[in-house]
Scaffold this motif. Structure first.
Motif, PDB file in Angstrom:
ATOM      1  N   HIS A   1     -52.446 -93.083 -37.232  1.00  0.00           N
ATOM      2  CA  HIS A   1     -52.460 -94.455 -36.732  1.00  0.00           C
ATOM      3  C   HIS A   1     -51.051 -95.024 -36.897  1.00  0.00           C
ATOM      4  O   HIS A   1     -50.472 -94.936 -37.983  1.00  0.00           O
ATOM      5  CB  HIS A   1     -53.472 -95.295 -37.510  1.00  0.00           C
ATOM      6  N   PRO A   2     -50.491 -95.621 -35.842  1.00  0.00           N
ATOM      7  CA  PRO A   2     -49.113 -96.119 -35.919  1.00  0.00           C
ATOM      8  C   PRO A   2     -48.869 -97.117 -37.044  1.00  0.00           C
ATOM      9  O   PRO A   2     -47.807 -97.093 -37.674  1.00  0.00           O
ATOM     10  CB  PRO A   2     -48.879 -96.773 -34.554  1.00  0.00           C
ATOM     11  N   VAL A   3     -49.831 -97.982 -37.321  1.00  0.00           N
ATOM     12  CA  VAL A   3     -49.639 -98.964 -38.392  1.00  0.00           C
ATOM     13  C   VAL A   3     -49.570 -98.259 -39.746  1.00  0.00           C
ATOM     14  O   VAL A   3     -48.738 -98.597 -40.588  1.00  0.00           O
ATOM     15  CB  VAL A   3     -50.749-100.041 -38.377  1.00  0.00           C
ATOM     16  N   ARG A   4     -50.400 -97.264 -39.951  1.00  0.00           N
ATOM     17  CA  ARG A   4     -50.365 -96.541 -41.233  1.00  0.00           C
ATOM     18  C   ARG A   4     -49.031 -95.828 -41.416  1.00  0.00           C
ATOM     19  O   ARG A   4     -48.444 -95.861 -42.501  1.00  0.00           O
ATOM     20  CB  ARG A   4     -51.514 -95.544 -41.308  1.00  0.00           C
TER      21      ARG A   4
ATOM     22  N   SER B   1     -54.908-105.255 -43.623  1.00  0.00           N
ATOM     23  CA  SER B   1     -55.788-105.011 -44.761  1.00  0.00           C
ATOM     24  C   SER B   1     -56.654-103.774 -44.528  1.00  0.00           C
ATOM     25  O   SER B   1     -56.828-102.949 -45.432  1.00  0.00           O
ATOM     26  CB  SER B   1     -56.669-106.237 -44.997  1.00  0.00           C
ATOM     27  N   GLN B   2     -57.179-103.629 -43.312  1.00  0.00           N
ATOM     28  CA  GLN B   2     -57.998-102.448 -42.992  1.00  0.00           C
ATOM     29  C   GLN B   2     -57.180-101.162 -43.104  1.00  0.00           C
ATOM     30  O   GLN B   2     -57.660-100.170 -43.666  1.00  0.00           O
ATOM     31  CB  GLN B   2     -58.566-102.558 -41.570  1.00  0.00           C
ATOM     32  N   GLN B   3     -55.968-101.183 -42.594  1.00  0.00           N
ATOM     33  CA  GLN B   3     -55.138 -99.974 -42.626  1.00  0.00           C
ATOM     34  C   GLN B   3     -54.705 -99.640 -44.062  1.00  0.00           C
ATOM     35  O   GLN B   3     -54.665 -98.474 -44.451  1.00  0.00           O
ATOM     36  CB  GLN B   3     -53.926-100.131 -41.705  1.00  0.00           C
ATOM     37  N   LEU B   4     -54.394-100.660 -44.835  1.00  0.00           N
ATOM     38  CA  LEU B   4     -54.049-100.434 -46.241  1.00  0.00           C
ATOM     39  C   LEU B   4     -55.238 -99.868 -47.009  1.00  0.00           C
ATOM     40  O   LEU B   4     -55.074 -99.010 -47.880  1.00  0.00           O
ATOM     41  CB  LEU B   4     -53.558-101.730 -46.891  1.00  0.00           C
TER      42      LEU B   4
END
Length: 126
Positions: free
Chosen positions: A18-21, A50-53
């Motif tokens: 996932h790009p954000v991760r 928050s979901q990605q973290l």
């Protein structure tokens, strides 16, 4: 029953997919970063970050640190930073190879095609 290593690796890479991760992990390479700084760098909704973290935390790849009211995140180990550096090296090599192929293709467009006997093919204008 134990999960085969190849399957565990696939799950690990899927978690990273996932790009954000990936961006979060890049930002954490130099040490802990407060959530507010992650938000300003990544520019996504707080709930999405928050979901990605949470995914990264559950996987054990990052840890959260609390100092007063400030929550920061850090890489759980240095191997993640090395993995990101390795990915950068691999991508650099792939892109360099693509650029070389592109240059060859462009050069082939400029030079007339040769027949194995040494004669040039006539131009058809097509």
């Amino acid at each position: 029953m134990q999960v085969p290593l190849y399957q565990a690796k696939a799950e690990f890479f899927r978690m990273l997919g996932h790009p954000v991760r990936i961006r979060v992990l890049e930002l954490l390479q130099n040490g802990p970063v407060p959530v507010r700084d992650l938000l300003s760098e990544i520019e996504i909704e707080p709930s999405s970050l928050s979901q990605q973290l949470a995914v990264l935390r559950r996987s054990g790849i990052v840890v959260s640190l609390r100092e007063g009211a400030t929550v920061s995140y850090a890489l759980a180990g240095g191997d993640v930073a090395e993995l990101l550096r390795a990915a950068r090296r691999i991508l650099t090599e792939l892109i360099a190879g693509q650029n070389e192929l592109l240059a060859e293709l462009q050069q082939a467009d400029v030079q007339p095609a040769l027949i194995p006997g040494g004669a040039d093919l006539p131009s058809t204008g097509l």
